[in-house]
Design an enzyme around this catalytic site. Structure first.
Site, short mmCIF file in Angstrom:
data_model
loop_
_atom_site.label_atom_id
_atom_site.label_comp_id
_atom_site.label_asym_id
_atom_site.label_seq_id
_atom_site.Cartn_x
_atom_site.Cartn_y
_atom_site.Cartn_z
N GLU A 174 -3.85 13.86 -1.89
CA GLU A 174 -3.58 12.54 -2.45
C GLU A 174 -4.63 12.13 -3.48
OE1 GLU A 174 -0.83 10.36 -1.43
OE2 GLU A 174 -0.04 12.20 -0.56
N HIS A 250 -3.95 5.66 3.03
CA HIS A 250 -5.00 6.37 2.28
C HIS A 250 -6.35 5.85 2.76
CE1 HIS A 250 -2.07 6.91 -1.33
NE2 HIS A 250 -2.23 8.08 -0.74
N CYS A 369 -6.56 1.24 -6.22
CA CYS A 369 -5.46 2.21 -6.39
C CYS A 369 -5.13 2.39 -7.85
CB CYS A 369 -4.19 1.74 -5.70
SG CYS A 369 -4.31 1.50 -3.95
N1 LIG Z 1 -4.07 3.61 -1.95
C1 LIG Z 1 -3.85 4.14 -3.13
N2 LIG Z 1 -4.77 4.80 -3.71
N3 LIG Z 1 -2.67 4.04 -3.74
C2 LIG Z 1 -1.60 3.21 -3.34
C3 LIG Z 1 -0.30 3.90 -3.55
C4 LIG Z 1 0.86 3.03 -3.17
C5 LIG Z 1 2.15 3.80 -3.22
N4 LIG Z 1 3.27 2.89 -3.05
C6 LIG Z 1 4.52 3.30 -3.32
O1 LIG Z 1 4.78 4.39 -3.73
C7 LIG Z 1 5.62 2.29 -3.05
C8 LIG Z 1 6.82 2.50 -3.94
C9 LIG Z 1 8.01 1.72 -3.48
O2 LIG Z 1 8.19 1.52 -2.28
O3 LIG Z 1 8.80 1.29 -4.37
C10 LIG Z 1 2.17 4.89 -2.14
O4 LIG Z 1 2.53 4.57 -0.99
O5 LIG Z 1 1.82 6.03 -2.44
#
Ligand SMILES: N=C(N)NCCC[C@H](NC(=O)CCC(=O)O)C(=O)O
Length: 445
Positions: A174, A250, A369
């Site tokens: 990730e 994460h 993020c």
């Molecule tokens: N923590 C970090 N570094 N990044 C956050 C990523 C959020 C992302 N949300 C999404 O992909 C949601 C998309 C949706 O539901 O439409 C994920 O879960 O991978």
């Protein structure tokens, strides 16, 4: 200035929407199918970038990906004109269409793992795009991410680009969301902390029961090998499975570091004492601040709801540090009280700056993020594509570009509209000229 950390923020793409795609990510699931505003989302992100630039921070921009991803839909058997592909997908599998429209590349903390040149044996800055295998919509990102990173960090004498790890759950990676680097000055050799959720080849080891662990130890080890890191300056630590099961998908939802500061929740890690012992031993220099937030002060639930740890800790020009926090932290009494106190505690963190990134927060993406950190020496910064480094002019150009191309509102039904595809490609084609990226997208090749 010898070296600095540049934050490369992801520009939110024109199809930003709420599709409930991320099992284990509380915000993504609870806001599923709300109407989004791609325009506000992109402008909120740009405002944060501009504010950090105005504070004297190095700030870069990474382009979004092409969505709807017609190529993936065709690969999965939909055919005919683009309009017909979209219509068939919407009818057969709305979830698949949503996944192929996600603007999730905005969260560039998941774009790649980056190791600065002072940590790598060959003296180059190393990049490995994250394969993001755990979620289908995110697994569509790595190839284009690699293209974009190569177009931004486009000098092979200075930057080393690796292929993303094998696309398999055993090597689920990730990127920087599970990676923190601590150091004294940015160009000193640092200690890289790789945080993982489970062991790929040993199911007897601890792992979460309810939600997926996205990152494996084996993936982290592979990245450390590729980046030619010194074992004496690498620490692997397992995320506490119990907090993954409470929505910490994460590690950057529960811990963040900058230079000599590690800010983390009491329950973030398994074997915290052992981890801190190893970290102290490997971190050269006696000025390491490990700031532990206890559950009595802030619960894991409050941390997940407010993203207290998905904050950016930045070093200002006077050497003091500030925390860049989302408004959710301001609005939660306990978390706000904690932050008010934190700046008086005698640690390097002296200030909190609150930002409205709510469009991103509703999908589980906080300030941290939205950015990929790259520590660069002055000479390395000079080798970065200058069109991707924010200044007042680029900010103005990007705001106008968003105003011109982005919709104010987007709901699921809009994803089937063939004109959204045309609008998105027109916008991205223009963006590649603004950022001087060349042809990074499939539709341009
Ligand atoms: N923590 C970090 N570094 N990044 C956050 C990523 C959020 C992302 N949300 C999404 O992909 C949601 C998309 C949706 O539901 O439409 C994920 O879960 O991978």
């Amino acid at each position: 200035m010898k070296s600095l950390e540049v934050n490369f923020d992801g520009l939110v793409g024109p199809t930003h929407n709420y599709a409930g795609l991320s099992d284990g990510n509380v915000a993504s699931l609870s806001n599923a199918h709300d109407v989004s505003s791609p325009k506000n989302a992109a402008l909120q992100g740009l405002k944060k970038m501009k504010a950090l630039h105005d504070m004297g921070m190095g700030q870069g921009v990474l382009a979004p990906q092409e969505r709807p991803d017609i190529f993936s839909l065709r690969r999965l058997g939909f055919s005919g004109s683009d309009a017909s592909v979209l219509a068939q997908a919407a009818k057969t599998s709305p979830a698949l269409l949503s996944a192929c429209c996600s603007a999730s590349s905005m969260w560039t903390a998941n774009a790649a793992t980056v190791s600065p040149s002072s940590d790598s044996a060959d003296g180059k800055v190393h990049f490995t795009p994250a394969n993001l295998t755990n979620k289908f919509h995110r697994s569509l990102e790595p190839e284009t991410t690699g293209n974009i990173l190569k177009a931004v960090f486009n000098d092979e004498n200075v930057f080393e680009h690796h292929l993303h790890l094998n696309d398999n759950d055993h090597f689920g990676d990730e990127g920087a969301a599970n990676h923190t680097r601590l150091c004294t000055d940015y160009d000193d050799a640092g200690v890289q902390i790789f945080t993982f959720g489970r062991y790929a080849f040993n199911r007897a080891k601890p792992m979460p029961m309810k939600y997926p662990a996205r990152q494996t130890l084996e993936a982290s080890q592979a990245v450390a090998r590729l980046h030619q890191l010194d074992d004496n300056r690498v620490v692997y630590v397992q995320q506490n499975p119990a907090v993954i099961d409470q929505g910490v998908f994460h590690n950057d939802v529960i811990a963040v570091g900058n230079q000599n500061v590690l800010f983390y929740h009491q329950q973030a890690f398994l074997n915290t004492e052992q981890f801190l012992g190893e970290l102290r031993q490997k971190f050269s220099g006696d000025d390491l601040h490990c700031i532990q937030v206890n559950s009595d002060d802030v619960t894991v639930q409050d941390a997940v709801n407010t993203y207290l740890f998905n904050t950016q800790i930045i070093t200002l020009n006077d050497g003091s540090m500030a925390i860049v926090a989302p408004m959710h932290c301001y609005e939660n009494e306990r978390v706000k009280a904690y932050l008010d106190n934190l700046v008086t505690m005698g640690t390097p963190i002296k200030e909190v700056k609150y930002f409205d990134v709510n469009e991103s927060m509703k999908n589980g993406g906080g300030p941290a993020c939205l950015r990929l950190r790259v520590a660069l020496k002055e000479s390395e910064l000079a080798a970065v594509n200058p069109n991707c480094v924010l200044n007042d002019e680029l900010y103005g150009t990007l705001v106008n570009w968003v105003e011109k191309h982005y919709r104010d509102r987007l709901s699921f039904d809009d994803l089937t509209d063939p004109s959204l595809l045309v609008e998105s490609r027109t916008a991205l084609d223009e963006l590649t000229q603004i950022l001087n990226l060349g042809s990074v997208y499939r539709f341009q090749r």
